[in-house]
Design an enzyme around this catalytic site. Structure first.
Site, short mmCIF file in Angstrom:
data_model
loop_
_atom_site.label_atom_id
_atom_site.label_comp_id
_atom_site.label_asym_id
_atom_site.label_seq_id
_atom_site.Cartn_x
_atom_site.Cartn_y
_atom_site.Cartn_z
N GLU A 174 -4.32 -4.61 4.04
CA GLU A 174 -2.93 -4.64 3.57
C GLU A 174 -2.01 -3.79 4.44
O GLU A 174 -0.88 -4.18 4.74
CB GLU A 174 -2.86 -4.18 2.11
CG GLU A 174 -3.58 -5.07 1.11
CD GLU A 174 -2.87 -6.40 0.86
OE1 GLU A 174 -1.79 -6.62 1.43
OE2 GLU A 174 -3.42 -7.20 0.08
N ARG A 204 1.03 -5.57 6.51
CA ARG A 204 2.36 -5.22 6.02
C ARG A 204 3.04 -4.18 6.91
O ARG A 204 4.19 -4.37 7.32
CB ARG A 204 2.29 -4.69 4.59
CG ARG A 204 1.69 -5.66 3.59
CD ARG A 204 1.92 -5.22 2.17
NE ARG A 204 1.00 -5.88 1.24
CZ ARG A 204 1.27 -6.13 -0.03
NH1 ARG A 204 2.42 -5.76 -0.56
NH2 ARG A 204 0.37 -6.71 -0.81
N ASP A 225 -9.03 -16.82 3.05
CA ASP A 225 -7.89 -17.55 3.60
C ASP A 225 -7.46 -17.18 5.02
O ASP A 225 -7.51 -17.98 5.96
CB ASP A 225 -6.70 -17.46 2.64
CG ASP A 225 -6.43 -16.04 2.15
OD1 ASP A 225 -7.03 -15.08 2.66
OD2 ASP A 225 -5.60 -15.89 1.23
N GLU A 230 3.01 -18.82 -0.71
CA GLU A 230 2.18 -19.74 0.06
C GLU A 230 2.65 -21.18 0.01
O GLU A 230 2.59 -21.90 1.02
CB GLU A 230 0.72 -19.65 -0.41
CG GLU A 230 0.02 -18.35 -0.04
CD GLU A 230 0.43 -17.18 -0.92
OE1 GLU A 230 0.26 -16.02 -0.48
OE2 GLU A 230 0.91 -17.42 -2.05
#
Length: 615
Positions: free
Chosen positions: A239, A243, A372, A506
């Site tokens: 993360e 980010r 993903d 998404e």
């Protein structure tokens, strides 16, 4: 009269007393005394003359006179020394008490400044980064559509962004995220116990692309003055990479402001200890101060997660490019090489890999959560390399072929979906996170083997249609977290804990990619439906909040404005209603948090440490 003195003393119960010592006793006493004096003189002359060792006299240096024995310290002199020190301490305390509070604070500040100056002298700070050519940066502003109605929609998206940012600026500034109902800061365990301003870093490039330059400047000033990665906080490597490092690098490339590049490199150095495992597969979490890493307790017996350790390539390649440090490139290439050597059940990559043993955990494969962005980054590594990283492209093509063979199915109602492989069977459930794959298939269509570009563009369109149906079949016209395709139900959530919508991007991401490659107006129409639903049901006075049940006409809020709402959802909506010359896909590749990084045209440039990977 007789006297008691004439009686023998022994008879009175007293021991006899000799007036003098015998000769032998005198000799023994003399030997002991001479040995003692010799020992003292030896200590005096042969101990090293080093200031670090001058503590044997209990701080009484200068008190001993040369005409005295060095070992003999009288009780009186020691008492005088203690008394003098005590008097001096009392006098200093009295002087302090006579001073005002302001004077004391001034003295404290002076001491602090002196300490800081001393630290600066000892630590000159980070070394300047080597000069490297700035990649070609095009299409970073404007993009105004010629159609008035489309421009009106785009202006509305910008207004939504302004509302989300201004609310965070007012109620949650410096915190990672915002609680828009409680109107205060919010954070989750992915950021540890730190206040790193995740929403600021995540939103910067969206603000810049939308032309909100005053807001961008406010964010830049906060980062310059407050963003500190030396905190004792355990954070998610994945993360923080997508980010923070992604957001800072994107802000640097868009604006050219050096502070963003420097901050990105400082943070990247804090993440490197996470790779100190027996296999080189990084831990899921690392403490930014201590460098100690560990994995999530729930992740298949201490395993690392495919989507986490497989979603570092884009950012780490840019870090090597900007710094000249080969470590970043080598670490992500090591991961790729390790995975290439491993057996894969049915050609699929399980979601869990143990970083100690190098073995797969439970055989669960998903193109949604846990898996993903691993596949996404294989494709985008090829695109970002100006389509020269053929190894990444081949790995992507092989993975997609296995996914299509084992995970992609068509429902009884004709909806194409991507299921999840669990313990030898296919679960007919698709997550909202997997809806990004429609855009991925379209993005990877060009360059597909065996002239299958049209096939993959069509597959992307089918996934986009399925995910739109998951939105359209709810009361709020917002998609659930996951939806089933069995028992007569299609594209509908069954469990209560799968009915929520947390401002995820998404589906809108896929709409944007499909629009760019087809210009079919339905994608703008679907995107506008989603934007209206978000504005109607998720907007509150203090920002935007997720909702707990998209099938309820009276939804309750989760009271969280996610940082990715500003980074992804609103950015993709804005790009959907902009012209194609804003952030053209020939020049930019978006990381999995929608932070755009430029294509590296490396025809005449060799990345440090890249030679072994090209053999």
């Amino acid at each position: 009269m007789t006297t008691p003195a004439l009686l023998p003393l022994s008879a009175a119960g007293y021991p006899p007393c000799r007036r003098t010592l015998r000769l032998s006793e005198k000799f023994i006493l003399l030997l002991i005394l001479s040995a003692f004096i010799t020992l003292c003189f030896g200590a005096f002359f042969f101990l090293p003359d080093n200031s670090k060792h001058k503590r044997f006299d209990l701080g009484l240096e200068g008190q001993l006179q040369l005409d005295h024995f060095p070992c003999i310290l009288t009780e009186e002199s020691l008492r005088d020394k203690i008394r003098a020190d005590h008097e001096r301490a009392l006098q200093e305390a009295k002087e302090k008490l006579r001073k005002s509070r302001e004077e004391l604070q001034a003295e404290i500040q002076t001491e602090k400044n002196k300490v800081m100056e001393d630290l600066k002298k000892k630590d000159p700070g980070p070394k300047p980064l080597p000069p490297v050519p700035m990649p070609k940066v095009v299409g970073v502003s404007d993009g105004e559509p010629p159609e008035p109605d489309v421009k009106e929609k785009r202006d509305k998206i910008r207004e939504m962004m302004k509302h989300a940012w201004d609310s965070y600026r007012q109620y949650g500034w410096g915190h990672n995220e915002l609680k828009p109902l409680a109107k205060k800061g919010h954070s989750t365990n992915i950021f540890g116990n730190s206040q790193l301003g995740a929403s600021i870093v995540d939103a910067l490039d969206t603000l810049y692309i939308m032309g909100l330059h005053e807001e961008f400047k406010d964010g830049q000033e906060w980062i310059e003055q407050n963003l500190d990665f030396g905190v004792n906080a355990e954070v998610s490597v994945f993360e923080v990479n997508i980010r923070f490092i992604g957001g800072l690098l994107a802000a640097y490339y868009l604006s050219g402001q050096e502070v963003f590049k420097l901050k990105a490199v400082q943070l990247a150095e804090k993440l490197l200890p996470a790779f100190n495992t027996p296999t080189g597969i990084p831990w899921a979490m690392v403490n930014l101060k201590s460098g100690v890493g560990r994995n999530w307790g729930w992740a298949s017996a201490g395993s690392s997660i495919l989507a986490e350790f497989g979603t570092l390539h884009m950012e780490f390649v840019h870090l090597t490019y900007l710094t000249g440090n080969p470590a970043y490139y080598q670490k992500v290439m090591h991961i790729r090489k390790l995975l290439a050597k491993m057996d894969r059940p049915n050609g699929l990559y399980p979601n869990y890999l143990n970083p100690r043993t190098g073995r797969w955990g439970q055989h669960h494969t998903s193109v949604g959560g846990l898996g993903d962005s691993f596949y996404e980054y294989l494709l985008k590594a090829w695109l970002m390399s100006d389509k020269t990283d053929s190894e990444a492209r081949k790995t992507y093509d092989d993975a997609i072929e296995a996914i299509e063979r084992h995970l992609i199915r068509k429902s009884n109602g004709g909806l194409t979906f991507i299921g999840e492989w669990k313990n030898g069977h296919l679960e007919r459930k698709m997550g909202h996170l997997a809806c990004f794959a429609g855009g991925m298939f379209a993005l990877g269509a060009d360059g597909s083997p065996d002239d299958k570009a049209g096939h993959y563009l069509q597959l992307g369109a089918e996934i986009a249609h399925t995910c739109h149906e998951s939105y359209d079949r709810t009361v709020l016209k917002l998609g659930p977290e996951a939806f089933k395709f069995d028992s007569g139900l299609e594209a509908v959530a069954v469990r209560q804990n799968e009915k929520y919508y947390i401002l995820r991007p998404e589906v809108i991401e896929t709409y944007w990619y499909m629009w760019r490659f087809t210009h079919d107006p339905k994608y703008r129409q679907w995107g506008w439906e989603a934007a209206q639903a978000i504005d109607k049901y998720c907007r509150v006075s203090g920002g935007f909040s997720g909702v707990k049940d998209v099938y309820s006409s009276n939804p309750t809020y989760d009271d969280v404005q996610q940082s990715f709402f500003l980074a992804e959802t609103l950015k993709y909506l804005y790009l959907l209603f902009s012209s194609d010359d804003l952030m053209p896909l020939e020049s930019w590749v978006f990381n999995t948090e929608a932070h755009p990084l430029p294509v590296l045209h490396l025809g005449n440039i060799t990345l440090p440490g890249s030679e072994p990977a090209q053999r």
